[in-house]
Design an enzyme around this catalytic site. Structure first.
Site, mmCIF file in Angstrom:
data_model
loop_
_atom_site.group_PDB
_atom_site.id
_atom_site.type_symbol
_atom_site.label_atom_id
_atom_site.label_comp_id
_atom_site.label_asym_id
_atom_site.label_seq_id
_atom_site.Cartn_x
_atom_site.Cartn_y
_atom_site.Cartn_z
ATOM 1 N N HIS A 233 4.713 0.414 0.912
ATOM 2 C CA HIS A 233 5.120 -0.345 2.102
ATOM 3 C C HIS A 233 4.130 -1.456 2.417
ATOM 4 O O HIS A 233 2.987 -1.431 1.974
ATOM 5 C CB HIS A 233 5.238 0.591 3.314
ATOM 6 C CG HIS A 233 3.943 1.243 3.701
ATOM 7 N ND1 HIS A 233 3.496 2.405 3.115
ATOM 8 C CD2 HIS A 233 2.994 0.896 4.596
ATOM 9 C CE1 HIS A 233 2.343 2.739 3.644
ATOM 10 N NE2 HIS A 233 2.004 1.838 4.548
ATOM 11 N N ARG B 242 -4.415 0.597 -1.914
ATOM 12 C CA ARG B 242 -3.833 -0.745 -2.062
ATOM 13 C C ARG B 242 -3.347 -0.965 -3.478
ATOM 14 O O ARG B 242 -4.063 -0.689 -4.442
ATOM 15 C CB ARG B 242 -4.889 -1.819 -1.762
ATOM 16 C CG ARG B 242 -5.100 -2.050 -0.309
ATOM 17 C CD ARG B 242 -5.918 -3.332 -0.057
ATOM 18 N NE ARG B 242 -6.640 -3.126 1.186
ATOM 19 C CZ ARG B 242 -7.932 -2.827 1.270
ATOM 20 N NH1 ARG B 242 -8.691 -2.778 0.191
ATOM 21 N NH2 ARG B 242 -8.473 -2.596 2.439
ATOM 22 N N GLN C 297 0.812 -1.214 0.000
ATOM 23 C CA GLN C 297 0.000 0.000 0.000
ATOM 24 C C GLN C 297 0.843 1.260 0.000
ATOM 25 O O GLN C 297 2.064 1.212 0.194
ATOM 26 C CB GLN C 297 -0.900 0.008 1.238
ATOM 27 C CG GLN C 297 -0.121 -0.093 2.550
ATOM 28 C CD GLN C 297 -1.032 -0.271 3.760
ATOM 29 O OE1 GLN C 297 -1.253 0.676 4.495
ATOM 30 N NE2 GLN C 297 -1.575 -1.473 3.938
ATOM 31 N N HIS D 245 0.170 5.746 1.031
ATOM 32 C CA HIS D 245 -0.765 6.762 1.526
ATOM 33 C C HIS D 245 -0.453 8.104 0.870
ATOM 34 O O HIS D 245 0.704 8.404 0.580
ATOM 35 C CB HIS D 245 -0.653 6.922 3.040
ATOM 36 C CG HIS D 245 -0.793 5.632 3.785
ATOM 37 N ND1 HIS D 245 -1.962 4.916 3.811
ATOM 38 C CD2 HIS D 245 0.088 4.925 4.513
ATOM 39 C CE1 HIS D 245 -1.788 3.817 4.544
ATOM 40 N NE2 HIS D 245 -0.552 3.797 4.976
ATOM 41 N N GLU E 274 3.626 7.874 8.494
ATOM 42 C CA GLU E 274 3.583 6.981 9.641
ATOM 43 C C GLU E 274 4.982 6.521 9.991
ATOM 44 O O GLU E 274 5.942 6.781 9.243
ATOM 45 C CB GLU E 274 2.684 5.779 9.334
ATOM 46 C CG GLU E 274 3.163 4.913 8.184
ATOM 47 C CD GLU E 274 2.130 3.842 7.778
ATOM 48 O OE1 GLU E 274 1.007 4.202 7.358
ATOM 49 O OE2 GLU E 274 2.454 2.648 7.868
#
Ligand code: ZN
Length: 316
Positions: free
Chosen positions: A171, A191, A95, A97, A114
């Site tokens: 990642h 995804r 995936q 972001h 993250e």
């Protein structure tokens, strides 16, 4: 009164989840496929509730809206951080972001940078961390041809490792890994590849190829950041990252450790051991699996015991 805000939070079922959030941390699980504990969260998909003291029963999003003094009166529509513990019984999807600009424009929420502290990993466990495509055309071609082994960078991990995962990084967390994740408060995931897995109803999970190609950083290689380590008496303080989104530290507490708070508020997770926190002559017991916020009213505190703690503060 000067008191930590201990939190009760929300567990999330996932296709890749398991039962170790119970066996390792003692959380009561609603199923045997629990992947995530949203330990400190004001995100609408799973909001923490204060467990103790004057604010008992209050939701974190509502406290942020109505008692901003607890957070140093900092600006912002949403509480910006989210702390999770993840148990990957199987691979998460591959995936990526979006960043804040893309997330706000296309999804109506912040993007997601993250980072991961590896709480535990099976021997040889791996993550996907970046990719090898040199141009966006090459990225598109490799995705269309499903050349996953050529595209994706795999890294073998062990307990105690730390990874910074900026928005735009391809990642995945691998099978047999438990992490504490500190992230922006966002639930937008694009995804790329889900190992052709089907859920209980026999459905594939949705993929988001166009968005992936839009938001993925090129080049996709990442370099490790050197942590800063300080010894204080018998304890060890490690700063992993300082970013515009969050700062993340690990405190290995061995005996008495007096600390002061320089940031508007602090998120604290006890991931190993037990002990106590003393604030203004009041004492609270601490144990593995507890999560709390130190609000702005607290300037000094003393930790005591044998504990490993991950702490985070908002970025600037
Ligand atoms: Zn992610």
């Amino acid at each position: 009164m000067l008191e930590p805000l201990f939190l009760n939070s929300v567990l999330q079922n996932k296709i890749w989840g398991g039962t170790r959030l119970n066996s390792v941390f003692g959380y009561d699980l609603p199923s045997d496929k629990v992947g995530e504990y949203w330990a400190i969260s004001a995100h609408p998909n799973g909001v923490s509730t204060v467990a103790n003291g004057e604010f008992a029963g209050r939701k974190l999003d509502e406290l942020w809206a109505n008692n901003r003094e607890l957070f140093g009166n900092v600006k912002g529509d949403v509480f910006p951080l989210l702390t999770k513990i993840l148990d990957a019984e199987d691979w998460l999807s591959v995936q990526v972001h979006p960043d804040d600009a893309y997330g706000l424009k296309h999804e109506g929420e912040l993007g997601k940078t993250e980072c991961w502290y590896i709480i535990d990993a099976e021997p040889g466990a791996q993550i996907i961390y970046g990719h090898h495509a040199k141009t966006r055309e090459e990225l598109t071609q490799m995705i269309n041809d499903a050349r996953w082994d050529d595209l994706l960078t795999k890294v073998t991990v062990k307990k105690g490792d730390f990874f910074y995962v900026p928005a735009g990084t391809i990642h995945a967390i691998g099978k047999g890994i438990m992490i504490l994740e500190t992230q922006q408060s966002s639930d937008t995931t694009y995804r790329i590849y889900d190992f052709d897995r089907k859920d209980d109803e026999g459905n594939l999970r949705e993929l988001h190829i166009k968005q992936t190609i839009d938001v993925t950083s090129i080049p996709g290689t990442l370099s490790a950041q050197e942590p800063t380590i300080t010894q204080v008496e018998g304890s060890t303080l490690t700063t992993f990252v300082q970013t515009p989104f969050f700062n993340v530290d690990k405190w290995v507490v061995n005996g008495e450790l007096p600390l002061s708070m320089d940031e508007p508020y602090q998120l604290v997770s006890v991931i190993e051991g037990n002990g106590s926190i003393v604030i203004d002559e009041n004492k609270w017991d601490l144990t593995k699996g507890q999560h709390f916020i130190l609000p702005n009213t607290i300037k000094e505190f003393v930790l005591d015991g044998q504990m490993e703690i991950i702490a985070s503060t908002p970025g600037k």
